[in-house]
Design a protein around this motif. Structure first.
Motif, PDB file in Angstrom:
ATOM      1  N   THR A   2       0.749  -0.938   0.008  1.00 35.34           N
ATOM      2  CA  THR A   2       0.138   0.317   0.288  1.00 35.34           C
ATOM      3  C   THR A   2       1.015   1.223   0.369  1.00 35.34           C
ATOM      4  O   THR A   2       2.049   1.571   0.570  1.00 35.34           O
ATOM      5  N   THR A   3       0.354   2.372  -1.001  1.00 35.25           N
ATOM      6  CA  THR A   3       1.489   3.440  -0.881  1.00 35.25           C
ATOM      7  C   THR A   3       0.051   4.827  -0.558  1.00 35.25           C
ATOM      8  O   THR A   3      -0.917   4.574  -0.794  1.00 35.25           O
ATOM      9  N   TYR A   4       0.369   5.522  -0.233  1.00 33.54           N
ATOM     10  CA  TYR A   4      -0.232   6.680   0.686  1.00 33.54           C
ATOM     11  C   TYR A   4       0.492   8.263  -0.020  1.00 33.54           C
ATOM     12  O   TYR A   4       2.048   8.397  -0.201  1.00 33.54           O
ATOM     13  N   ASN A  21      -8.416   3.655  -0.941  1.00 35.00           N
ATOM     14  CA  ASN A  21      -8.717   2.546  -0.367  1.00 35.00           C
ATOM     15  C   ASN A  21      -9.254   3.488   0.608  1.00 35.00           C
ATOM     16  O   ASN A  21     -10.279   2.832   0.644  1.00 35.00           O
ATOM     17  N   SER A  40      -4.831   6.059   0.782  1.00 34.91           N
ATOM     18  CA  SER A  40      -3.973   5.395   0.155  1.00 34.91           C
ATOM     19  C   SER A  40      -4.494   4.401  -0.621  1.00 34.91           C
ATOM     20  O   SER A  40      -5.678   4.011  -1.607  1.00 34.91           O
ATOM     21  N   TYR A  41      -3.445   3.181  -1.896  1.00 37.03           N
ATOM     22  CA  TYR A  41      -4.303   2.496  -2.669  1.00 37.03           C
ATOM     23  C   TYR A  41      -2.921   2.118  -3.320  1.00 37.03           C
ATOM     24  O   TYR A  41      -1.887   2.047  -2.585  1.00 37.03           O
ATOM     25  N   ARG A  42      -3.119   0.395  -3.745  1.00 34.40           N
ATOM     26  CA  ARG A  42      -2.581  -0.368  -4.435  1.00 34.40           C
ATOM     27  C   ARG A  42      -1.887  -0.758  -5.723  1.00 34.40           C
ATOM     28  O   ARG A  42      -0.457  -0.971  -5.278  1.00 34.40           O
ATOM     29  N   GLN A  62       4.010   2.661   4.320  1.00 28.19           N
ATOM     30  CA  GLN A  62       3.168   2.411   5.180  1.00 28.19           C
ATOM     31  C   GLN A  62       3.845   3.263   6.840  1.00 28.19           C
ATOM     32  O   GLN A  62       3.215   4.054   7.728  1.00 28.19           O
TER      33      GLN A  62
END
Length: 80
Positions: A2-4, A21, A40-42, A62
């Motif tokens: 996961t990226t923020y 997300n 956040s997203y993948r 994270q």
């Protein structure tokens, strides 16, 4: 993984929430000043890869996002 990212809340109209997300601007974590929010997203959303959504600061993992959320801009200190 996961990226923020952090965005200004004035830019939430540029977010396609089906690609992240969070389900809406109301479900984003916000800073105490209520001026910025955390997404956040993948998979990198199209609105980021095409440059249409400006981000504040750097893309984070994270650990970096958790460290930012622990700062005084994002959370109040626990009472002693």
């Amino acid at each position: 993984m996961t990226t923020y990212i952090i965005i200004d809340l004035t830019s939430t109209n540029l977010v396609d929430f089906s690609q992240v997300n969070q389900t809406s601007a109301q479900t984003m974590r916000r800073n105490l000043a209520n001026t910025q929010g955390l997404l956040s997203y993948r998979v990198t959303p199209s609105f980021l890869s095409d440059g249409s959504l400006p981000i504040v600061g750097d893309v984070m993992n994270q650990d970096e996002a958790l460290a930012l959320m622990a700062t005084s801009d994002w959370s109040t200190p626990d009472p002693e």
